[in-house]
Write an enzyme that holds these catalytic residues in place. Structure first.
Site, PDB file in Angstrom:
ATOM      1  N   ASN A 132       0.756  -1.412  -0.026  1.00  0.00           N
ATOM      2  CA  ASN A 132      -0.090  -0.101   0.021  1.00  0.00           C
ATOM      3  C   ASN A 132       0.851   1.275   0.065  1.00  0.00           C
ATOM      4  O   ASN A 132       0.419   2.206  -0.382  1.00  0.00           O
ATOM      5  CB  ASN A 132      -1.008  -0.011   0.970  1.00  0.00           C
ATOM      6  CG  ASN A 132      -0.177  -0.098   2.489  1.00  0.00           C
ATOM      7  OD1 ASN A 132       0.459  -0.557   2.891  1.00  0.00           O
ATOM      8  ND2 ASN A 132      -0.928   0.838   3.417  1.00  0.00           N
ATOM      9  N   GLY A 207       1.731  -6.208   7.406  1.00  0.00           N
ATOM     10  CA  GLY A 207       0.667  -7.067   6.667  1.00  0.00           C
ATOM     11  C   GLY A 207      -0.522  -7.207   7.355  1.00  0.00           C
ATOM     12  O   GLY A 207      -0.682  -6.531   8.416  1.00  0.00           O
ATOM     13  N   GLU A 229       3.455  -5.139  12.056  1.00  0.00           N
ATOM     14  CA  GLU A 229       2.556  -3.951  11.816  1.00  0.00           C
ATOM     15  C   GLU A 229       1.589  -4.752  11.075  1.00  0.00           C
ATOM     16  O   GLU A 229       1.374  -4.903  10.062  1.00  0.00           O
ATOM     17  CB  GLU A 229       3.150  -2.642  11.097  1.00  0.00           C
ATOM     18  CG  GLU A 229       2.033  -1.808  11.279  1.00  0.00           C
ATOM     19  CD  GLU A 229       2.185  -0.560  10.172  1.00  0.00           C
ATOM     20  OE1 GLU A 229       1.183   0.046   9.668  1.00  0.00           O
ATOM     21  OE2 GLU A 229       3.392  -0.211   9.938  1.00  0.00           O
ATOM     22  N   GLY A 231      -3.069  -5.058  11.203  1.00  0.00           N
ATOM     23  CA  GLY A 231      -4.255  -4.639  10.824  1.00  0.00           C
ATOM     24  C   GLY A 231      -4.479  -3.279  11.763  1.00  0.00           C
ATOM     25  O   GLY A 231      -4.062  -2.813  12.645  1.00  0.00           O
ATOM     26  N   CYS A 263      -2.404   2.287   6.274  1.00  0.00           N
ATOM     27  CA  CYS A 263      -2.154   1.473   7.277  1.00  0.00           C
ATOM     28  C   CYS A 263      -3.189   2.391   8.571  1.00  0.00           C
ATOM     29  O   CYS A 263      -3.681   1.726   9.322  1.00  0.00           O
ATOM     30  CB  CYS A 263      -0.549   1.369   7.700  1.00  0.00           C
ATOM     31  SG  CYS A 263       0.172   0.612   6.732  1.00  0.00           S
TER      32      CYS A 263
END
Length: 459
Positions: A132, A207, A229, A231, A263
């Protein structure tokens, strides 16, 4: 081995494909990284910093091709450029604090004793990066890891596999040795096998929660430290004393930018009852100014989601919420580019509650639910009613109020009057199912080094 394909969200074609390394080739790559680490760590700190900064400078020179590739790989409109602002700021900050952060902490230096705490590189750092913000999320660990004297093996997400290649190209052309920083293409089984075999001294994964759990299972019993790191379901809370226009502009941008694939994007908003109607009205008007379209069209402010299956998750959440009584305020007809696939119209939902998936599970797309609250107590309870804890955005006019509310929110970062932002001087961290560990700030160097104590006595 079966090639890994990168399907472009722009037009659905295979944009790139790569064959993953065999287990033997992957083991050889990890072995080369380990063999190169001592020599890299033996270089001066100044030398390592200079080479890392030169690598980032070379990456800047690739801007035109990088921005185009990002659009093809994950759909971000080219009008927003690459991720260079954050890449450069984070590199500069971590370079600036390196000497002070990594310097020994001297406890005593006398005729009898020399006692101090040093920081030593962990060894080989394995980065598993997401699609992302593919450059920023890699830089967060890559820069401090290399500066501190580690070697790095990077496995990038299949959706942005060309990013790893560009980073390796830039750093190698700038003079970072090939074995010091390697980009690899691996399948899940090979990745897990390497971790289980202690091929790495630190694993940083960004992820899904499921992916993080898989990393923990692979590392179980190896004592390999993990940075995870995972959800997020980041809330915004608009108090009665908030600047309404500023809140709408920032929170809606936080919810919709990058097609909601951030994120720390805003995924749920709680508004004090005195401002609720006005906030919703202004939010709808804000979203209706967006233009969904081809990311190469200069007028597009919203591109496709990175993959049509990601968009389907959001569509399903919206449909379920509406079936349960939520009201959708954005007419999809205003966004004719919505093709039922990767191109997805943005949406605002009201009449939502926490029984709905869209308010509890990560959406990671251009949708946000807005709820009315009567006071701080209700807002705090709702913000904490989540399995995640990355950031929370509080809108008020008073520092002390924001800090007092923030102290009661289960989150990694508390924002006041801003959202969806990462300050390199502050630790990027989370709690609960968002994961563990931290990057950036001086603590980012602590993640990729270990303490080593020296107790030296003269006799």
């Amino acid at each position: 081995m079966k090639p890994i394909q990168l399907i472009s969200p722009v037009d659905g074609r295979v944009y790139a494909e790569r064959t993953p390394l065999t287990l033997e080739a992957a083991q050889a790559a990890a072995a080369r990284a380990r063999a190169a680490q001592k020599g890299w760590a033996a270089r001066s700190l100044e030398d390592r910093i200079a080479l890392v900064k030169a690598g980032v400078a070379r990456l800047n020179e690739m801007k035109d091709v990088v921005v185009e590739e990002l659009a093809w790989q994950m759909g971000r409109p080219t009008r927003f450029g690459g991720e260079y602002g954050g890449v450069n700021a984070r590199t500069d900050y971590m370079s600036e604090i390196a000497a002070k952060t990594l310097a020994p902490l001297v406890i005593e230096d006398s005729d009898s004793f020399r006692r101090y705490l040093a920081r030593e590189a962990l060894g080989v750092v394995f980065i598993v990066a997401p699609w992302n913000y593919p450059y920023l999320t890699t830089i967060n660990t890559l820069v401090p890891a290399l500066i501190a004297g580690n070697t790095v093996v990077l496995k990038h997400a299949s959706q942005t596999m060309l990013v790893g290649e560009r980073l390796a190209q830039a750093f190698h052309e700038a003079g970072v040795p090939a074995d010091v920083f390697q980009n690899v293409v691996l399948d899940h089984a090979t990745t897990e096998t390497l971790i289980k075999a202690r091929a790495f001294n630190f694993v940083n994964f960004t992820g899904s929660v499921g992916g993080g759990a898989a990393m923990e299972r692979a590392a179980a019993g190896t004592f390999t430290p993990l940075g995870l790191e995972l959800g997020g379901k980041d809330p915004g809370y608009v108090r009665a004393d908030a600047n309404l226009d500023a809140a709408v502009d920032t929170l809606m941008d936080g919810a919709m930018f990058n097609a909601g694939q951030c994120c720390c994007g805003i995924e749920r908003i709680y508004v004090h009852e005195s401002l609720y109607d006005a906030f919703v009205e202004k939010a709808v008007a804000w979203v209706n100014t967006l233009k969904l379209g081809n990311p190469f069209d200069a007028s597009s402010t919203l591109g496709p989601m990175a993959n049509k299956r990601f968009a389907q998750v959001v569509r399903d959440q919206i449909a379920e919420a509406v079936a349960q009584g939520a009201k959708a305020l954005i007419d999809p007809a205003n966004f004719p580019a919505d093709d039922g696939g990767a191109y997805l119209a943005p949406q605002i939902l009201v009449n939502v509650d926490h029984s709905m998936r869209v308010m509890m599970e990560e959406s990671f797309g251009p949708v946000v639910g807005i709820m009315k609250v009567k006071d701080d107590e209700e807002a705090i309870a709702l913000m904490n009613d989540s399995p995640y804890g990355l950031t929370a955005s509080v809108w008020t006019q008073d520092y002390d109020t924001a800090a007092a509310i923030g102290a009661r929110i289960e989150t990694g970062t508390v924002f006041m009057n801003r959202a969806d932002y990462l300050d390199p001087a502050l630790c990027w961290t989370g709690c609960k199912d968002t994961g563990r560990g931290g990057s950036l700030s001086y603590l980012g160097f602590h993640s990729v080094t270990r303490p080593k104590s020296y107790h030296l006595k003269k006799v």
